[in-house]
Write a protein that holds these residues in place. Sequence first.
Motif, PDB file in Angstrom:
ATOM      1  N   MET A  55      11.170  36.262  61.499  1.00 14.99           N
ATOM      2  CA  MET A  55       9.915  36.092  60.995  1.00 14.99           C
ATOM      3  C   MET A  55       9.569  34.516  61.304  1.00 14.99           C
ATOM      4  SD  MET A  55       9.362  38.419  57.687  1.00 14.99           S
ATOM      5  CE  MET A  55      10.809  38.316  56.636  1.00 14.99           C
ATOM      6  N   PHE A  56      10.701  33.518  60.771  1.00 18.78           N
ATOM      7  CA  PHE A  56      10.354  32.170  60.968  1.00 18.78           C
ATOM      8  C   PHE A  56      10.185  31.676  62.520  1.00 18.78           C
ATOM      9  CE2 PHE A  56      12.555  28.295  62.341  1.00 18.78           C
ATOM     10  CZ  PHE A  56      11.461  27.300  61.572  1.00 18.78           C
ATOM     11  N   GLU A  57      10.895  32.313  63.314  1.00 19.07           N
ATOM     12  CA  GLU A  57      11.016  31.913  64.832  1.00 19.07           C
ATOM     13  C   GLU A  57       9.551  32.197  65.592  1.00 19.07           C
ATOM     14  OE1 GLU A  57      14.334  33.513  66.380  1.00 19.07           O
ATOM     15  OE2 GLU A  57      15.482  31.774  66.298  1.00 19.07           O
ATOM     16  N   THR A  58       8.978  33.691  64.780  1.00 22.48           N
ATOM     17  CA  THR A  58       7.786  34.259  65.431  1.00 22.48           C
ATOM     18  C   THR A  58       6.483  33.321  64.884  1.00 22.48           C
ATOM     19  OG1 THR A  58       8.431  36.526  65.243  1.00 22.48           O
ATOM     20  CG2 THR A  58       6.064  36.299  65.200  1.00 22.48           C
ATOM     21  N   ILE A  59       6.593  33.259  63.168  1.00 19.91           N
ATOM     22  CA  ILE A  59       5.588  32.246  62.948  1.00 19.91           C
ATOM     23  C   ILE A  59       5.315  30.877  63.467  1.00 19.91           C
ATOM     24  CG2 ILE A  59       4.742  31.036  60.868  1.00 19.91           C
ATOM     25  CD1 ILE A  59       5.430  33.838  59.511  1.00 19.91           C
ATOM     26  N   ASP A  64       3.091  26.539  66.634  1.00 21.49           N
ATOM     27  CA  ASP A  64       3.196  25.738  67.998  1.00 21.49           C
ATOM     28  C   ASP A  64       1.983  25.896  69.131  1.00 21.49           C
ATOM     29  OD1 ASP A  64       5.304  24.377  67.191  1.00 21.49           O
ATOM     30  OD2 ASP A  64       6.658  25.666  68.433  1.00 21.49           O
ATOM     31  N   CYS A  65       1.709  27.253  69.215  1.00 25.90           N
ATOM     32  CA  CYS A  65       0.676  27.446  70.162  1.00 25.90           C
ATOM     33  C   CYS A  65      -0.597  27.115  69.502  1.00 25.90           C
ATOM     34  CB  CYS A  65       0.492  29.051  70.408  1.00 25.90           C
ATOM     35  SG  CYS A  65       2.093  29.674  71.296  1.00 25.90           S
ATOM     36  N   ILE A  66      -0.752  27.198  68.387  1.00 22.60           N
ATOM     37  CA  ILE A  66      -2.341  26.797  67.661  1.00 22.60           C
ATOM     38  C   ILE A  66      -2.284  25.349  67.935  1.00 22.60           C
ATOM     39  CG2 ILE A  66      -3.385  26.325  65.745  1.00 22.60           C
ATOM     40  CD1 ILE A  66      -2.301  29.157  64.818  1.00 22.60           C
ATOM     41  N   ALA A  68      -0.714  23.347  69.895  1.00 19.29           N
ATOM     42  CA  ALA A  68      -1.028  22.652  71.452  1.00 19.29           C
ATOM     43  C   ALA A  68      -2.542  22.781  72.066  1.00 19.29           C
ATOM     44  CB  ALA A  68      -0.441  23.603  72.374  1.00 19.29           C
ATOM     45  N   LEU A  69      -3.479  23.526  71.103  1.00 21.68           N
ATOM     46  CA  LEU A  69      -4.729  23.609  71.655  1.00 21.68           C
ATOM     47  C   LEU A  69      -5.274  22.197  71.348  1.00 21.68           C
ATOM     48  CD1 LEU A  69      -5.593  27.157  70.546  1.00 21.68           C
ATOM     49  CD2 LEU A  69      -5.264  26.659  72.501  1.00 21.68           C
ATOM     50  N   GLU A  70      -4.871  21.503  70.281  1.00 15.73           N
ATOM     51  CA  GLU A  70      -5.287  20.158  69.883  1.00 15.73           C
ATOM     52  C   GLU A  70      -6.913  20.043  69.488  1.00 15.73           C
ATOM     53  OE1 GLU A  70      -4.362  16.872  72.519  1.00 15.73           O
ATOM     54  OE2 GLU A  70      -2.144  16.989  72.090  1.00 15.73           O
ATOM     55  N   LYS A  71      -6.997  21.151  68.580  1.00 16.55           N
ATOM     56  CA  LYS A  71      -8.393  21.338  68.088  1.00 16.55           C
ATOM     57  C   LYS A  71      -8.629  20.160  67.033  1.00 16.55           C
ATOM     58  CE  LYS A  71      -9.945  25.668  67.338  1.00 16.55           C
ATOM     59  NZ  LYS A  71      -9.790  27.052  66.841  1.00 16.55           N
ATOM     60  N   ASN A  72      -9.806  20.316  66.530  1.00 22.78           N
ATOM     61  CA  ASN A  72     -10.237  19.295  65.365  1.00 22.78           C
ATOM     62  C   ASN A  72      -9.164  19.579  64.393  1.00 22.78           C
ATOM     63  OD1 ASN A  72     -11.483  19.106  62.826  1.00 22.78           O
ATOM     64  ND2 ASN A  72     -13.196  18.573  63.659  1.00 22.78           N
ATOM     65  N   PRO A  73      -8.573  18.302  64.008  1.00 17.24           N
ATOM     66  CA  PRO A  73      -7.399  18.602  62.893  1.00 17.24           C
ATOM     67  C   PRO A  73      -7.762  19.772  61.699  1.00 17.24           C
ATOM     68  CG  PRO A  73      -7.609  16.413  63.472  1.00 17.24           C
ATOM     69  CD  PRO A  73      -8.625  17.096  64.159  1.00 17.24           C
ATOM     70  N   ILE A  74      -8.719  19.392  61.329  1.00 17.20           N
ATOM     71  CA  ILE A  74      -9.325  20.341  59.931  1.00 17.20           C
ATOM     72  C   ILE A  74      -9.332  21.707  60.296  1.00 17.20           C
ATOM     73  CG2 ILE A  74     -10.932  20.485  58.245  1.00 17.20           C
ATOM     74  CD1 ILE A  74     -11.577  17.425  58.514  1.00 17.20           C
ATOM     75  N   GLU A  75      -9.985  21.887  61.337  1.00 16.40           N
ATOM     76  CA  GLU A  75     -10.131  23.422  61.888  1.00 16.40           C
ATOM     77  C   GLU A  75      -8.645  23.939  62.185  1.00 16.40           C
ATOM     78  OE1 GLU A  75     -12.753  23.795  65.317  1.00 16.40           O
ATOM     79  OE2 GLU A  75     -14.256  22.888  64.276  1.00 16.40           O
ATOM     80  N   ILE A  80      -4.142  27.671  61.095  1.00 15.50           N
ATOM     81  CA  ILE A  80      -2.748  27.918  60.829  1.00 15.50           C
ATOM     82  C   ILE A  80      -2.826  28.825  59.656  1.00 15.50           C
ATOM     83  CG2 ILE A  80      -0.549  26.846  60.194  1.00 15.50           C
ATOM     84  CD1 ILE A  80      -1.157  24.739  62.049  1.00 15.50           C
ATOM     85  N   LYS A  81      -3.419  28.542  58.736  1.00 17.70           N
ATOM     86  CA  LYS A  81      -3.434  29.343  57.353  1.00 17.70           C
ATOM     87  C   LYS A  81      -3.821  30.756  57.586  1.00 17.70           C
ATOM     88  CE  LYS A  81      -6.043  31.082  54.101  1.00 17.70           C
ATOM     89  NZ  LYS A  81      -7.279  31.799  54.209  1.00 17.70           N
ATOM     90  N   GLN A  82      -4.629  30.884  58.454  1.00 18.81           N
ATOM     91  CA  GLN A  82      -5.194  32.310  59.099  1.00 18.81           C
ATOM     92  C   GLN A  82      -4.063  33.162  59.839  1.00 18.81           C
ATOM     93  OE1 GLN A  82      -8.218  33.559  57.893  1.00 18.81           O
ATOM     94  NE2 GLN A  82      -7.410  35.478  58.812  1.00 18.81           N
ATOM     95  N   PHE A  83      -3.471  32.465  60.515  1.00 18.10           N
ATOM     96  CA  PHE A  83      -2.449  32.943  61.557  1.00 18.10           C
ATOM     97  C   PHE A  83      -1.207  33.461  60.729  1.00 18.10           C
ATOM     98  CE2 PHE A  83       1.794  32.250  63.472  1.00 18.10           C
ATOM     99  CZ  PHE A  83       1.719  33.390  64.355  1.00 18.10           C
TER     100      PHE A  83
END
Length: 201
Positions: A55-59, A64-66, A68-75, A80-83
């Motif tokens: 579970m830890f490795e999956t999350i 890491d994938c989120i 890597a997108l380098e979106k707005n840091p607040i978004e 991440i919370k949603q995921f």
Amino acid sequence: MREKIIHKSADLFINLGFKSVTMDDIAKEMGISKKTIYVHFPNKTKLVEATTLHMFETISYGIDCICALEKNPIEEIFDIKQFVMEHLKNEKSSPQYQLQKYYPKIFTSLKSKQFEVMQGCVTENLKRGLSQGLYRDNIDVDFISRIYFNGMVNLKDQDLFPLKKFSMNTLMEYYLEYHLRGICTPKGLETLIRLLKTNQN
């Protein structure tokens, strides 16, 4: 078969808790004999260990994938919370709390791995927020990342935050807003308020 046992066990542990689920329950759910499980896992502790690592490795990979997108840091924080919430099914049984109570060694090892991942992720998030003028330039990045992790871990303490009073989703929402309001610039607050409105809708 080993992977199938881990996946089914993860599902049951998240929904019902580490203490409640027996080897018999897992065998019955999978339509296999208990002996088959013992071929791969000599006891329940070993199964719990393998399942929590999976579970830890999956999350971690998803986070890491989120990042890597380098979106707005607040978004990014809200994504991440949603995921995490989707993967932990809102933690109806508070598996982490049960893990701490009944499998303390596994819990301690997992916590140390979580700290490593979160420390890296949160530190990067804070640095990007600073460079984009979204976070206050007088914050101590190392302090904030550690206090953030500590708060996240303590949200799962059912003595402090009983699930009857707060759902895990509500706690996470409150905590993210609390964290971000403490470090955001006026520009950052505009993004935060917009995201909070979107989430409420």
